[in-house]
Design a protein around this motif. Structure first.
Motif, short mmCIF file in Angstrom:
data_model
loop_
_atom_site.label_atom_id
_atom_site.label_comp_id
_atom_site.label_asym_id
_atom_site.label_seq_id
_atom_site.Cartn_x
_atom_site.Cartn_y
_atom_site.Cartn_z
N ALA A 138 30.26 63.06 90.42
CA ALA A 138 31.53 63.71 90.12
C ALA A 138 32.46 62.72 89.41
O ALA A 138 32.38 61.50 89.63
CB ALA A 138 32.19 64.22 91.40
N ARG A 139 33.34 63.25 88.57
CA ARG A 139 34.26 62.39 87.81
C ARG A 139 35.62 63.05 87.69
O ARG A 139 35.72 64.24 87.42
CB ARG A 139 33.71 62.13 86.41
N LYS A 140 36.67 62.26 87.94
CA LYS A 140 38.03 62.76 87.76
C LYS A 140 38.35 62.90 86.27
O LYS A 140 37.97 62.04 85.46
CB LYS A 140 39.04 61.80 88.38
N GLY A 141 39.08 63.95 85.93
CA GLY A 141 39.53 64.11 84.55
C GLY A 141 40.83 63.37 84.31
O GLY A 141 41.43 62.78 85.22
N LEU A 142 41.26 63.39 83.06
CA LEU A 142 42.47 62.67 82.67
C LEU A 142 43.71 63.16 83.40
O LEU A 142 44.59 62.37 83.75
CB LEU A 142 42.67 62.79 81.15
N PHE A 143 43.81 64.48 83.64
CA PHE A 143 44.97 65.00 84.35
C PHE A 143 45.03 64.45 85.77
O PHE A 143 46.11 64.09 86.26
CB PHE A 143 44.93 66.53 84.37
N SER A 144 43.90 64.38 86.44
CA SER A 144 43.88 63.86 87.81
C SER A 144 44.11 62.35 87.82
O SER A 144 44.78 61.81 88.72
CB SER A 144 42.54 64.18 88.47
N GLN A 145 43.60 61.65 86.82
CA GLN A 145 43.83 60.20 86.74
C GLN A 145 45.31 59.88 86.55
O GLN A 145 45.81 58.86 87.02
CB GLN A 145 43.03 59.61 85.58
N ALA A 146 46.01 60.78 85.86
CA ALA A 146 47.43 60.56 85.58
C ALA A 146 48.34 61.26 86.59
O ALA A 146 49.53 61.38 86.37
CB ALA A 146 47.77 61.05 84.17
N ASP A 147 47.78 61.71 87.71
CA ASP A 147 48.58 62.41 88.71
C ASP A 147 49.77 61.56 89.16
O ASP A 147 49.62 60.37 89.45
CB ASP A 147 47.69 62.75 89.91
N ARG A 148 50.94 62.19 89.16
CA ARG A 148 52.23 61.57 89.49
C ARG A 148 52.70 60.61 88.40
O ARG A 148 53.78 60.02 88.51
CB ARG A 148 52.17 60.85 90.85
N GLY A 149 51.89 60.46 87.36
CA GLY A 149 52.26 59.61 86.24
C GLY A 149 52.43 60.42 84.96
O GLY A 149 52.90 61.56 84.99
N THR A 150 52.03 59.83 83.84
CA THR A 150 52.22 60.45 82.52
C THR A 150 50.90 60.45 81.76
O THR A 150 50.20 59.44 81.70
CB THR A 150 53.27 59.66 81.70
N LEU A 151 50.58 61.60 81.17
CA LEU A 151 49.41 61.73 80.29
C LEU A 151 49.92 61.84 78.86
O LEU A 151 50.65 62.77 78.52
CB LEU A 151 48.60 62.96 80.66
N PHE A 152 49.57 60.85 78.03
CA PHE A 152 50.02 60.82 76.64
C PHE A 152 48.92 61.37 75.74
O PHE A 152 47.87 60.76 75.59
CB PHE A 152 50.38 59.39 76.23
N LEU A 153 49.16 62.55 75.19
CA LEU A 153 48.18 63.22 74.32
C LEU A 153 48.52 62.93 72.86
O LEU A 153 49.29 63.64 72.22
CB LEU A 153 48.20 64.73 74.59
N ASP A 154 47.93 61.86 72.35
CA ASP A 154 48.16 61.49 70.95
C ASP A 154 47.30 62.37 70.05
O ASP A 154 46.21 62.81 70.44
CB ASP A 154 47.81 60.02 70.76
N GLU A 155 47.79 62.61 68.84
CA GLU A 155 47.09 63.48 67.87
C GLU A 155 46.79 64.85 68.49
O GLU A 155 45.68 65.38 68.38
CB GLU A 155 45.80 62.81 67.39
N ILE A 156 47.80 65.45 69.11
CA ILE A 156 47.64 66.74 69.78
C ILE A 156 47.22 67.83 68.80
O ILE A 156 46.56 68.81 69.19
CB ILE A 156 48.96 67.13 70.50
N GLY A 157 47.55 67.67 67.53
CA GLY A 157 47.19 68.67 66.53
C GLY A 157 45.70 68.77 66.27
O GLY A 157 45.24 69.70 65.61
N GLU A 158 44.93 67.81 66.78
CA GLU A 158 43.47 67.82 66.57
C GLU A 158 42.74 68.64 67.62
O GLU A 158 41.52 68.84 67.50
CB GLU A 158 42.94 66.38 66.59
N LEU A 159 43.43 69.11 68.64
CA LEU A 159 42.75 69.88 69.69
C LEU A 159 42.30 71.24 69.15
O LEU A 159 43.08 71.95 68.51
CB LEU A 159 43.70 70.13 70.87
#
Length: 459
Positions: free
Chosen positions: A222-243
């Motif tokens: 099992a592996r934690k995703g980026l949202f869970s890794q950044a829990d209570r912190g900040t997730l910086f989504l650079d180049e969001i237009g590429e999603l």
């Protein structure tokens, strides 16, 4: 905050101290000017609630003396209605605010909360300058557009609002995102940056939301995703237009529901993750083209910060250059190099398509190449110099009558070097000493002049 209550009436001191203490502040008291002075001089009092009239002195004089000494204490004057003129005098002396007796608890606590917020914003602005400068010291922006941007960052950082940062590549979107995190209440928790365009499309969902063991071939644990890794912190989504669109839909649901479901999992998990996104693309145009979801765009741009390109804030260019040079010298424990006026003129007039990132790269290169304690034109990349240098042979008359300032300065430099070589009989070592530049710099200049078609001395 640490609050000092200054009043000669014991009952009032006790009431005010109890109110302040119940609000969660530490509190101390003083019954006269002498006792108050002995406690203020320590410099640890954030707010002083100060009566104006006391047996051994005047509250206004107390404010005036300590504000003049440079201590960072906010004074709130406590005054009777009949002493309003004195309260105004206290404000002019440096007091932050005043309250009219009898003091209402809710009014006092509101004033204290305002001062606490002011102190926080001051600290946040200082932190922002340090972060935008790359945590290497304080850089003070001059351009009005950047000081306005700093103010926006300081305002939004203390909230949990989603933020969209736009600007060209190299303007500092990532640094700004990190500064928002560092100035927020989430600063003790993770700041997770991710380049949305660098993740293969088939791995996006697993990277963002995590996966369970056996969710797909190769998922041996099992592996934690980026949202869970950044829990209570900040997730910086650079180049969001590429999603891609399908991930935009999933991202919107996470932002709205604050829940993630790992790939292969059955249970959703609550997350408290702040989103800061950035792009150099025009998302509004992408919405019109149907390549970016309108509802996600509105959700992300709840608070929009635009970083202007360097060419639109030229007031900062020379100061940025010197700032980079100071940091380079500090890191290498060397003397700060000087910048030749001709080189500075060229750099100040350059368009900087790569913005601050390009400027740092150019100055780093020049710092390595420079000889004799000075960065000159020959230490700059050829593509910068080539755009401003004429290929005409140099002559003294040409310098005076043709070409723009930068062109004339460059040709004048070549003319001076050629004359020095001629006077030294072609001895490059002696000429370099006379010109007070390094021998390697002289060779580079001659090679560059030859490449640009300028006349050179025949050895």
């Amino acid at each position: 905050m640490h609050v000092l209550v200054i009043d000669d009436e014991a009952a009032i001191r006790q009431i005010l101290a109890a109110t302040v203490s119940r609000a969660g502040h530490s509190v101390d008291t003083a019954e006269n000017v002498k006792e108050a002075s002995s406690k203020l001089v320590r410099g640890d009092v954030d707010v002083a609630l100060c009566d104006i009239k006391m047996p051994d002195g005047n509250g206004v004089d107390l404010v005036r003396s300590f504000k003049g000494s440079g201590i960072d204490t906010h004074f709130i004057m406590v005054t009777a209605f009949a002493s309003m003129e004195t309260a105004v005098e206290a404000l002019r002396a440096g007091a932050t605010d005043y309250i009219v007796k009898p003091v209402r608890n809710e009014e006092l606590l509101h004033r204290l909360a305002q001062i606490d917020s002011m102190r926080g914003l001051k600290a946040e602005n200082q932190a922002l300058r340090q972060m935008v400068a790359g945590e290497r010291g304080v850089f003070h922006f001059t351009a009005p557009s950047m000081t306005a941007m700093e103010r926006l960052v300081s305002k939004v950082a203390v909230t949990d609002s989603t933020v969209l940062i736009t600007g060209e590549s190299g303007t500092g979107k990532g640094v700004t995102a990190r500064s928002i995190h560092e100035m927020s209440a989430r600063s003790e928790f993770p700041f997770i940056p991710v380049n949305c365009g660098a993740i293969p499309e088939n791995l996006l969902e697993s990277e963002f939301f995590g996966h369970t063991k056996g969710a797909f071939t190769g998922a041996d644990r099992a592996r934690k995703g980026l949202f869970s890794q950044a829990d209570r912190g900040t997730l910086f989504l650079d180049e969001i237009g590429e999603l891609p669109l399908h991930m935009q839909t999933k991202l919107l649901h996470v932002i709205e529901d604050k829940e993630v479901r790992p790939l292969g999992g059955e249970q959703a998990r609550r997350v408290d993750t702040r989103i800061v996104a950035a792009t150099n693309r025009n998302l509004a145009d992408m919405v019109k083209e149907g390549t970016f979801r309108e509802d996600l765009f509105f959700r992300l741009s709840m608070f929009h910060i635009h970083i202007p390109p360097l060419r639109e804030r030229r007031e900062d260019i020379s100061r940025l250059i010197r700032y980079v040079l100071q940091n380079l010298a500090g890191n290498a424990s060397k003397k700060v190099l000087e910048l030749d006026p001709m080189a500075e003129e060229l750099l100040a007039d350059y368009a900087w398509p790569g913005n601050v990132r390009e400027l740092e790269n150019v100055i780093n290169r020049a710092y390595i190449l420079a000889d004799g304690g000075r960065i000159t034109l020959s230490d700059l990349p050829p593509d910068i110099a080539r755009n401003t240098v004429s290929s005409k042979p140099v002559s003294g008359m040409d310098v005076a009558v043709s070409g723009g300032l930068r062109e004339q300065l460059r040709r004048l430099e070549a003319d001076i070097i050629f004359r020095a070589l001629k006077d030294c009989g072609g001895d490059r070592k002696v000429a370099a000493q006379r010109l007070e530049i390094g021998l390697s710099s002289l060779y580079r200049k001659l090679e560059e002049f030859e490449a640009l078609g300028m006349m050179r001395l025949e050895a």
